[in-house]
Design a protein around this motif. Structure first.
Motif, PDB file in Angstrom:
ATOM      1  N   TYR A   1     -51.243 -25.793 -43.342  1.00 36.67           N
ATOM      2  CA  TYR A   1     -51.236 -24.744 -42.316  1.00 36.67           C
ATOM      3  C   TYR A   1     -51.692 -25.302 -40.969  1.00 36.67           C
ATOM      4  CZ  TYR A   1     -52.322 -20.340 -39.961  1.00 36.67           C
ATOM      5  OH  TYR A   1     -52.380 -19.305 -39.068  1.00 36.67           O
TER       6      TYR A   1
ATOM      7  N   VAL B   1     -49.222 -25.676 -37.679  1.00 29.58           N
ATOM      8  CA  VAL B   1     -49.496 -24.982 -36.412  1.00 29.58           C
ATOM      9  C   VAL B   1     -49.612 -25.983 -35.267  1.00 29.58           C
ATOM     10  CG1 VAL B   1     -51.198 -23.614 -35.146  1.00 29.58           C
ATOM     11  CG2 VAL B   1     -50.575 -22.967 -37.478  1.00 29.58           C
TER      12      VAL B   1
ATOM     13  N   ASN C   1     -46.157 -27.226 -34.294  1.00 34.45           N
ATOM     14  CA  ASN C   1     -45.391 -26.186 -33.612  1.00 34.45           C
ATOM     15  C   ASN C   1     -45.937 -25.867 -32.231  1.00 34.45           C
ATOM     16  OD1 ASN C   1     -43.146 -24.510 -35.282  1.00 34.45           O
ATOM     17  ND2 ASN C   1     -44.557 -25.566 -36.664  1.00 34.45           N
TER      18      ASN C   1
ATOM     19  N   SER D   1     -42.210 -23.600 -42.020  1.00 36.41           N
ATOM     20  CA  SER D   1     -41.269 -23.244 -40.952  1.00 36.41           C
ATOM     21  C   SER D   1     -40.400 -22.047 -41.335  1.00 36.41           C
ATOM     22  CB  SER D   1     -40.368 -24.442 -40.629  1.00 36.41           C
ATOM     23  OG  SER D   1     -41.128 -25.523 -40.139  1.00 36.41           O
TER      24      SER D   1
ATOM     25  N   ARG E   1     -46.469 -18.982 -35.586  1.00 35.19           N
ATOM     26  CA  ARG E   1     -47.134 -20.239 -35.932  1.00 35.19           C
ATOM     27  C   ARG E   1     -48.164 -20.600 -34.878  1.00 35.19           C
ATOM     28  NH1 ARG E   1     -41.118 -22.189 -36.503  1.00 35.19           N
ATOM     29  NH2 ARG E   1     -40.523 -20.686 -38.107  1.00 35.19           N
TER      30      ARG E   1
END
Length: 199
Positions: free
Chosen positions: A99, A103, A106, A167, A173
């Motif tokens: 996670y 993040v 992104n 994704s 995100r």
């Protein structure tokens, strides 16, 4: 503060037994704290969490049973309660790191196809510093105390698959705690390595 206390407590012989007991609780608390800052929840996000947790556990189970995925290793007692030789809390570790790195990728990369690659490389980077500490603190142990190269390849491939899941299933995100949690974990393991090798 938890990780700072852990650096001291886990590397001081007097307090090490107590702090090793707290390791699973620290992992669980870190995961819950991170998820509290997730801005949007929903069915797809919960599905991502379940897939990530279960896949993380099952890939570790396959890993210790076959030696094919990561190499030959076995878990010690530090990570707590086990099912079939694998600590249940290891699923939280995979969820937290996937996670966080997802993040981060992104947030800082505009090129979509590069994001899962970059996130997976971040996973391998932190694992490189986890491995020596894991053996020292009895998280797990490797055959002949040697971490094989294909452990990192296994980490990259598993991470890449889970980043694709991230994704596909996580619509928003963003999480203000993702980068701090990753950096704190990275600093924790780097500090433990330095203390172990130089003190």
């Amino acid at each position: 503060m938890m990780h700072l206390a852990g650096i001291i407590g886990l590397n001081w012989q007097v307090t090490q037994p107590l702090f090793t007991i707290l390791v699973p609780l620290n992992l669980l608390a870190t995961t819950l704290l991170l998820l509290l800052f997730q801005p949007v929840f929903g069915t797809s996000f919960y599905l991502f969490c379940i897939i990530c947790f279960v896949t993380g556990y099952l890939i570790e189970l396959a890993g210790i049973k076959t030696g094919i995925i990561f190499g030959y290793y076995e878990y010690g007692s530090t990570l707590g309660w086990k099912i079939a030789g694998v600590p249940v809390i290891i699923g939280c570790n995979w969820l937290t790191l996937i996670y966080c790195t997802g993040v981060i990728a992104n947030t800082y990369l505009r090129t979509t196809w590069l994001r899962p690659i970059f996130a997976s490389l971040l996973m391998v980077l932190i694992d490189y510093f986890i491995e020596p500490v894991a053996m020292y603190l009895d998280f797990w142990s490797w055959q002949d105390n040697i971490v094989p190269f294909h452990n990192y390849l296994g980490w990259f491939i598993t991470s890449f698959f889970l980043q694709l899941v991230f994704s596909a299933l996580v619509p928003v995100r963003q999480n203000s705690m993702a980068l701090p949690v990753y950096l704190i974990q990275f600093a924790f393991f780097l500090s433990c390595n330095l203390l172990y090798y130089f003190l």
